[in-house]
Design a protein around this motif. Structure first.
Motif, PDB file in Angstrom:
ATOM      1  N   HIS A  11      -0.462  22.826 -49.162  1.00 44.07           N
ATOM      2  CA  HIS A  11      -0.852  21.449 -49.433  1.00 44.07           C
ATOM      3  C   HIS A  11      -1.727  20.927 -48.298  1.00 44.07           C
ATOM      4  CE1 HIS A  11       2.756  20.185 -47.087  1.00 44.07           C
ATOM      5  NE2 HIS A  11       1.995  19.170 -46.780  1.00 44.07           N
ATOM      6  N   THR A 220      20.942  13.783 -43.299  1.00 40.38           N
ATOM      7  CA  THR A 220      20.838  12.999 -44.534  1.00 40.38           C
ATOM      8  C   THR A 220      19.397  12.976 -45.040  1.00 40.38           C
ATOM      9  OG1 THR A 220      22.602  11.619 -43.682  1.00 40.38           O
ATOM     10  CG2 THR A 220      21.396  10.781 -45.573  1.00 40.38           C
ATOM     11  N   PHE A 222      17.183  15.134 -44.348  1.00 42.17           N
ATOM     12  CA  PHE A 222      16.891  16.513 -44.748  1.00 42.17           C
ATOM     13  C   PHE A 222      17.359  16.773 -46.173  1.00 42.17           C
ATOM     14  CE2 PHE A 222      18.212  21.031 -44.824  1.00 42.17           C
ATOM     15  CZ  PHE A 222      16.987  21.622 -44.601  1.00 42.17           C
ATOM     16  N   ARG A 225      15.113  15.080 -48.698  1.00 40.09           N
ATOM     17  CA  ARG A 225      13.845  15.793 -48.893  1.00 40.09           C
ATOM     18  C   ARG A 225      14.055  17.071 -49.706  1.00 40.09           C
ATOM     19  NH1 ARG A 225      12.823  14.645 -43.710  1.00 40.09           N
ATOM     20  NH2 ARG A 225      13.267  16.741 -42.952  1.00 40.09           N
ATOM     21  N   VAL A 226      15.083  17.847 -49.333  1.00 46.80           N
ATOM     22  CA  VAL A 226      15.307  19.123 -50.017  1.00 46.80           C
ATOM     23  C   VAL A 226      15.576  18.886 -51.499  1.00 46.80           C
ATOM     24  CG1 VAL A 226      16.881  21.073 -50.247  1.00 46.80           C
ATOM     25  CG2 VAL A 226      16.082  20.383 -48.001  1.00 46.80           C
ATOM     26  N   MET A 229      12.387  17.907 -53.289  1.00 50.01           N
ATOM     27  CA  MET A 229      11.392  18.966 -53.466  1.00 50.01           C
ATOM     28  C   MET A 229      11.898  20.047 -54.394  1.00 50.01           C
ATOM     29  SD  MET A 229      10.055  19.755 -49.665  1.00 50.01           S
ATOM     30  CE  MET A 229       9.463  18.488 -48.571  1.00 50.01           C
ATOM     31  N   SER A 230      13.172  20.375 -54.294  1.00 45.83           N
ATOM     32  CA  SER A 230      13.670  21.555 -54.989  1.00 45.83           C
ATOM     33  C   SER A 230      15.173  21.423 -55.215  1.00 45.83           C
ATOM     34  CB  SER A 230      13.329  22.758 -54.115  1.00 45.83           C
ATOM     35  OG  SER A 230      13.882  23.896 -54.620  1.00 45.83           O
ATOM     36  N   ARG A 232      17.297  22.909 -57.036  1.00 52.71           N
ATOM     37  CA  ARG A 232      18.047  24.159 -57.072  1.00 52.71           C
ATOM     38  C   ARG A 232      18.359  24.627 -55.653  1.00 52.71           C
ATOM     39  NH1 ARG A 232      18.050  29.222 -60.193  1.00 52.71           N
ATOM     40  NH2 ARG A 232      20.270  29.641 -60.015  1.00 52.71           N
ATOM     41  N   ALA A 233      17.352  24.568 -54.773  1.00 49.33           N
ATOM     42  CA  ALA A 233      17.579  24.958 -53.384  1.00 49.33           C
ATOM     43  C   ALA A 233      18.558  23.992 -52.723  1.00 49.33           C
ATOM     44  CB  ALA A 233      16.259  24.998 -52.621  1.00 49.33           C
ATOM     45  N   ALA A 235      21.033  22.478 -54.197  1.00 47.68           N
ATOM     46  CA  ALA A 235      22.372  22.874 -54.638  1.00 47.68           C
ATOM     47  C   ALA A 235      22.824  24.115 -53.881  1.00 47.68           C
ATOM     48  CB  ALA A 235      22.366  23.150 -56.140  1.00 47.68           C
ATOM     49  N   PHE A 236      21.891  25.035 -53.650  1.00 51.97           N
ATOM     50  CA  PHE A 236      22.215  26.255 -52.915  1.00 51.97           C
ATOM     51  C   PHE A 236      22.588  25.919 -51.468  1.00 51.97           C
ATOM     52  CE2 PHE A 236      20.816  30.077 -50.487  1.00 51.97           C
ATOM     53  CZ  PHE A 236      21.778  30.928 -50.966  1.00 51.97           C
ATOM     54  N   GLY A 237      21.958  24.884 -50.923  1.00 57.62           N
ATOM     55  CA  GLY A 237      22.307  24.441 -49.578  1.00 57.62           C
ATOM     56  C   GLY A 237      23.636  23.714 -49.539  1.00 57.62           C
ATOM     57  N   GLY A 238      24.206  23.450 -50.708  1.00 55.31           N
ATOM     58  CA  GLY A 238      25.495  22.776 -50.761  1.00 55.31           C
ATOM     59  C   GLY A 238      25.382  21.261 -50.773  1.00 55.31           C
ATOM     60  N   PHE A 239      24.217  20.768 -51.151  1.00 49.06           N
ATOM     61  CA  PHE A 239      24.033  19.315 -51.190  1.00 49.06           C
ATOM     62  C   PHE A 239      24.242  18.830 -52.613  1.00 49.06           C
ATOM     63  CE2 PHE A 239      20.549  20.525 -47.984  1.00 49.06           C
ATOM     64  CZ  PHE A 239      21.495  20.728 -46.995  1.00 49.06           C
TER      65      PHE A 239
ATOM     66  N   GLU B 317      27.680  27.550 -56.713  1.00 49.53           N
ATOM     67  CA  GLU B 317      26.768  26.588 -57.326  1.00 49.53           C
ATOM     68  C   GLU B 317      27.314  26.179 -58.688  1.00 49.53           C
ATOM     69  OE1 GLU B 317      22.404  27.744 -56.593  1.00 49.53           O
ATOM     70  OE2 GLU B 317      23.621  29.408 -55.918  1.00 49.53           O
ATOM     71  N   VAL B 338      29.500  25.408 -52.429  1.00 50.44           N
ATOM     72  CA  VAL B 338      28.797  26.421 -51.638  1.00 50.44           C
ATOM     73  C   VAL B 338      29.138  26.306 -50.156  1.00 50.44           C
ATOM     74  CG1 VAL B 338      26.560  27.477 -51.247  1.00 50.44           C
ATOM     75  CG2 VAL B 338      26.891  26.046 -53.228  1.00 50.44           C
ATOM     76  N   THR B 339      29.088  25.087 -49.637  1.00 49.59           N
ATOM     77  CA  THR B 339      29.292  24.897 -48.204  1.00 49.59           C
ATOM     78  C   THR B 339      30.694  25.329 -47.797  1.00 49.59           C
ATOM     79  OG1 THR B 339      27.741  23.063 -48.258  1.00 49.59           O
ATOM     80  CG2 THR B 339      29.187  23.207 -46.349  1.00 49.59           C
ATOM     81  N   ARG B 342      30.873  28.990 -47.678  1.00 49.08           N
ATOM     82  CA  ARG B 342      30.209  29.514 -46.475  1.00 49.08           C
ATOM     83  C   ARG B 342      31.129  29.374 -45.281  1.00 49.08           C
ATOM     84  NH1 ARG B 342      25.058  26.860 -48.235  1.00 49.08           N
ATOM     85  NH2 ARG B 342      23.962  28.524 -49.307  1.00 49.08           N
ATOM     86  N   GLY B 355      12.207  28.069 -54.122  1.00 51.64           N
ATOM     87  CA  GLY B 355      12.856  27.017 -54.889  1.00 51.64           C
ATOM     88  C   GLY B 355      14.336  27.221 -55.133  1.00 51.64           C
ATOM     89  N   HIS B 356      14.906  28.340 -54.679  1.00 45.22           N
ATOM     90  CA  HIS B 356      16.348  28.505 -54.779  1.00 45.22           C
ATOM     91  C   HIS B 356      16.903  28.888 -53.404  1.00 45.22           C
ATOM     92  CE1 HIS B 356      20.015  30.329 -57.105  1.00 45.22           C
ATOM     93  NE2 HIS B 356      20.339  29.418 -56.236  1.00 45.22           N
ATOM     94  N   LEU B 370      18.940  24.948 -44.168  1.00 41.44           N
ATOM     95  CA  LEU B 370      19.383  24.830 -45.561  1.00 41.44           C
ATOM     96  C   LEU B 370      20.732  25.512 -45.783  1.00 41.44           C
ATOM     97  CD1 LEU B 370      18.455  23.895 -48.434  1.00 41.44           C
ATOM     98  CD2 LEU B 370      17.604  26.205 -48.765  1.00 41.44           C
ATOM     99  N   HIS B 373      23.680  24.713 -42.060  1.00 40.80           N
ATOM    100  CA  HIS B 373      23.927  23.401 -41.449  1.00 40.80           C
ATOM    101  C   HIS B 373      25.387  23.178 -41.099  1.00 40.80           C
ATOM    102  CE1 HIS B 373      25.321  22.064 -45.439  1.00 40.80           C
ATOM    103  NE2 HIS B 373      24.299  22.733 -45.906  1.00 40.80           N
TER     104      HIS B 373
END
Lengths: 361, 530
Positions: A11, A220, A222, A225-226, A229-230, A232-233, A235-239, B317, B338-339, B342, B355-356, B370, B373
């Motif tokens: 970008h 927070t 972060f 933003r995540v 933007m994404s 799925r990611a 959710a994978f990060g546990g948010f 997930e 997930v957290t 982990r 994206g995942h 990601l 944390h």
């Protein structure tokens, strides 16, 4: 030969900054053409709109007073938009805050003083939050599209405000004007500078700095933003997307509510059938024009406040309808969104015909 | 089932309708197609078989004009042709039905079809034509139905009718039965018979050997981008077809250290079942699996048999129905996110990088945050991010896994696929997790990087972690796994020692043979002996 939009590999940082400038320039050019077509001297009109309000101290104070609610709301909206939650109902959340904050001064007129003003502010914030929680719950629970629900709830809030100001809360000694009683000085925000700059300007400064810290320094920000933007990611990060939807709605609703009660307990000084000339919608433009960044929003808020001032001036000096201001703001949002396409895409000219529906797969 | 079940099917005689000669397609230095010859006769159903990554999609995209071959030529009715775009393919008479449909839910059948046709007709004329074609080919369809009300099978009919309206002479079908019920599949086979009776050829891509044996006249089998065999699928046993698909070489394990015995179970999955979250997904049925400290368990299977759903369920997930369905180091984790998983010592690397597993527009240091944390890496203090810490960590991961990048902390999206994959695997292995679940660890990665990643997985396991690898690459599975299980249509077979099963047996399981006895291991053993 045809022109296509091609995705950029990365970008463009340049376009991130250039896009709002380009949008403002395009809006001014369009405005110029509209005035010229309407047989109004475009140079004079632009002067009245954008220069004259800056030539007197009183009008600069007025400019600040208008920028305050816009910036407060836009800061809140920037949280929503960063997490891809499209809350466009800040106008309604503002009305809800104005109503909730006015409960004490209207129903208990004798209660006065700093504590009461503090309580009014808190109730304004809570009112805005509670009203924003409705679309948040609808989205989380039923996956209802928040663009629709928030917008529709604006009309509900505004009509309810209108009813309350005309009906139950109308000032008995007010000659049947559809207003509440005028608040006393002990029920309003104190003036901290000049003739009319109230404490709300401090709220704006705090909001801008706090928003900057929250978005750029903390987990927070972060998460927001995540998830924006994404998802799925995220959710994978546990948010949790749902928690984030609720949180961003509460932040933006709270700030819109604060803006509402600051208007009522400030420049207006009483509850009226309308308390905002569309600040909640203008703030959407401000949030995007300011790149969803708190400092950008500060600058963009001042610019859009200027267009309100100019609109009033143009009404007097040129006999233009105040709708002209909305035309300008609408064009600005249109152009900024259009120019934003070039952050991720660039124009490419292709010398080939074939427009193929299967290519869209 | 007239004409599909009974009787021998004879490959029609005659000259080729379409012929691909010496097709080679390069992506960088990777040969997705390597000197492929394919000849399809009018009126035949020609099966294209192969594992994922064997080059089937690339070949089909070349025939349909979405990709251009690097070398080789295509002959249409004996004439050399170039197919620059899908619309050119359609003008020639090639139609394609995709595995995932591209229909607008809110529009009617007629409207959807009108959108795809080059010439504008009146809606009512088009509706009449749709009715005519659908009656003719046994594809019952109401032109005025709105797509959202249709079943998956009916939606596929819309796609097929859309192709048929352009009178194709070759119809390409990508995994057409993967979304159908058995009854719908039988109806489809009848339609295909009607088509071939009129001389239309069908190129039929499928993993399902039973079905290929049932309906196809001829088969071309691809492996690693090359044609390995051409045959009459009805004459070959399914086992033979499977072994042609997956190859027969055996790779030695690259670890010197033997698997420790009688170690504790670190990851335990107990009767995990999940309904499908959406119509294109796969439900999980009663999956049980133990992974012990020190070993790597590989899950083989063809894409879309529930691996993605299984990964989501193990990573948290998607939550399981009961806490004890998933246990990490003896602690019930089925209802944890997930957290929390982990924090119990598990780490996950999903198949999808962009994206995942990573956010393309964030820097590597942010992408470290990601997944790490809350895993005791001190990357934040009371919610405030330690950017110095995340950068140091990203740098450490990049160094130990040789992640090549243009600047010190670039956006994840600017990395090449292989480098991003090394980064994502490294990000988790750097933690020394007790349990590592990784999906497609070396998908799209060059040989050197793949070796680095596989060795790191083996080293991690031998250091006492439990490693679960989900992969469609059988070579990879056999190279690194101590035990192998197969996932098919949401069922998981028992995990058997890798040394005691043959590729043939695994290939049969992957192709979904012997369904109904999926969850016991005897079948693998039987297939082995037969």
């Amino acid at each position: 030969m045809r022109i296509i939009l091609e995705r950029r590999p990365d970008h463009s940082q340049t376009m991130v900054l250039l896009s709002p400038v380009l949008a403002i320039a395009l809006s001014l050019v369009s405005f110029f053409i509209i005035f010229a077509v309407s047989k109004i001297d475009p140079f004079q009109a632009l002067y009245v709109y954008f220069i004259e309000p800056l030539t007197a101290l009183w009008s600069i104070e007025d400019l600040l007073a208008k920028a305050i609610p816009i910036i407060l709301i836009a800061i809140g909206l920037s949280f929503c938009y960063q997490s891809a939650v499209w809350n466009i109902g800040a106008e309604g959340q503002l009305a809800a805050g104005a109503l909730a904050g006015s409960i004490i001064p209207v129903l208990q007129p004798t209660w006065q003083g700093p504590l009461v003003v503090t309580a009014m502010m808190v109730m304004g914030v809570l009112g805005g939050m509670a009203y924003a929680a409705i679309p948040a719950v609808l989205k989380i629970r039923f996956n209802a599209n928040e663009t629709l629900t928030t917008l529709m709830l604006v009309y509900v809030a505004n009509l309810f405000l209108d009813y309350v100001a005309r009906g139950p809360w109308r000032d008995p000694g007010g000659y049947n004007f559809p207003n509440s009683r005028a608040f006393d000085e002990g029920q309003m925000l104190p003036i901290v500078a000049g003739d009319s700059i109230r404490l709300s300007i401090v709220f704006v400064i705090i909001a801008v700095i706090a928003a900057w810290f929250l978005t750029s320094k903390t987990i927070t920000g972060f998460k927001i933003r995540v998830l924006g933007m994404s998802p799925r990611a995220g959710a994978f990060g546990g948010f949790s997307r749902n928690k984030m939807v609720m949180m961003t709605f509460l932040i933006s609703g709270g700030l819109a509510g604060l803006a509402g009660i600051c208007e009522v307990a400030g420049p207006i000084g009483q509850l009226r059938t309308t308390v905002s000339p569309g600040y909640g919608f203008t703030a959407i433009i401000v949030a995007f024009l300011g790149r969803l960044h708190p400092f950008g929003i500060l600058i963009a808020g001042l610019l859009l406040a200027l267009s309100y001032m100019g609109g009033e001036g143009a009404q007097v000096a040129l006999g233009l309808s105040d709708q002209t201001t909305q035309v300008f703001q609408g064009m600005l949002l249109f152009y900024v969104l259009a120019c934003d396409s070039f952050i991720y895409y660039r124009l490419k000219i292709v010398r080939q015909r074939a427009v193929d529906p299967a290519l869209a797969r | 089932m007239d004409g599909t079940g009974g009787g021998r099917r004879q490959r029609p005689q005659g000259t080729a309708l379409v012929e691909a000669r010496g097709i080679t397609k390069l992506f960088g230095s990777f040969k997705a197609n390597d000197d492929i010859n394919l000849s399809i006769r009018p009126g035949e159903i020609h099966a294209l078989l192969g594992e994922n990554g064997a080059g089937k999609s690339t070949l089909v995209k070349i025939l349909y004009g979405s990709l251009q071959p690097s070398e080789g030529e295509i002959l249409w009715k004996g004439q050399k042709v170039g197919i620059p775009s899908p619309s050119a393919a359609r003008r020639l008479g090639i139609g394609m039905v995709f595995q995932h449909f591209s229909l607008f839910d809110a529009l009617t059948v007629t409207e959807n079809i009108a959108l795809a046709l080059p010439d504008r007709k009146s809606r009512s004329a088009l509706a009449r034509e749709i009715e005519k074609v659908s009656a003719e080919f046994g594809l019952p369809l109401n032109p005025n139905s709105v797509i959202v009300d249709l079943s998956v099978g009916e939606r596929q009919r819309v796609e097929i009718v859309r192709c048929l309206l352009q009178n194709p002479e070759l119809l390409i079908m990508d995994e057409p039965t993967s979304v159908l019920t058995p009854q719908e599949a039988d109806d489809l086979f009848l339609t295909l018979d009607k088509l071939t009776a009129r001389g239309c050829a069908v190129l039929y891509i499928s993993h399902r050997l039973e079905e290929v044996k049932q309906i196809c006249h001829h088969a071309t089998i691809l492996r690693h981008g090359k044609v390995v065999a051409e045959c009459d699928p009805q004459k070959e046993s399914a086992a033979k077809l499977a072994s042609l698909m997956v190859g027969a070489e055996i790779h030695a394990l690259s670890s010197e250290v033997p698997v420790p015995e009688n170690t504790r179970t670190r990851l335990s999955i107990r009767s995990l079942s999940l309904p499908e979250p959406h119509p294109f997904a796969v439900a999980l049925h009663d999956i049980s699996l133990d992974v012990r400290a020190g070993e790597i368990v590989g899950i083989a299977g063809i894409a879309g048999n529930g691996q993605g759903e299984f990964f989501d369920a193990v990573s948290g997930e998607q939550l399981a129905a009961t806490a004890t369905a998933i246990n990490i180091d003896g602690k019930p984790a089925g209802r944890l996110g997930v957290t929390a998983r982990r924090r119990l010592g598990a780490a996950f690397v999903p198949e999808e990088r962009i994206g995942h597993g990573a956010v393309p527009r964030l820097r590597l240091s942010d992408n470290v945050l990601l997944t790490r944390h809350s895993t005791g890496d001190q990357l934040m203090r009371v919610g405030v991010i330690d950017f110095e810490g995340t950068r140091t960590l990203a740098e450490r991961v990049s160094r130990s896994f040789d992640v090549r990048k243009a600047s010190s902390d670039p956006e994840a999206g600017s990395l090449s696929g292989g480098n991003l994959q090394k980064f994502m695997v490294g990000r988790e292995i750097d933690r020394q997790p007790g349990v590592l679940v990784v999906s497609q660890p070396t998908w799209g990665v060059d040989a050197g990087a793949a070796a680095v990643i596989r060795q790191a997985l083996i080293d991690l396991a031998r250091s006492g972690s439990a490693v679960l690898v989900i992969s469609q690459d059988l070579d990879e599975i056999f190279e690194i796994s101590d035990r192998v299980a197969v996932m098919s249509r949401g069922y998981l077979s028992e995990a058997l020692p890798a040394k005691s099963v043959t590729r043939e047996a695994i290939g049969l399981m992957m192709a979904g043979l012997g369904e109904g006895r999926r969850s016991n291991g005897e079948e693998l053993a039987h297939a082995h002996h037969s």
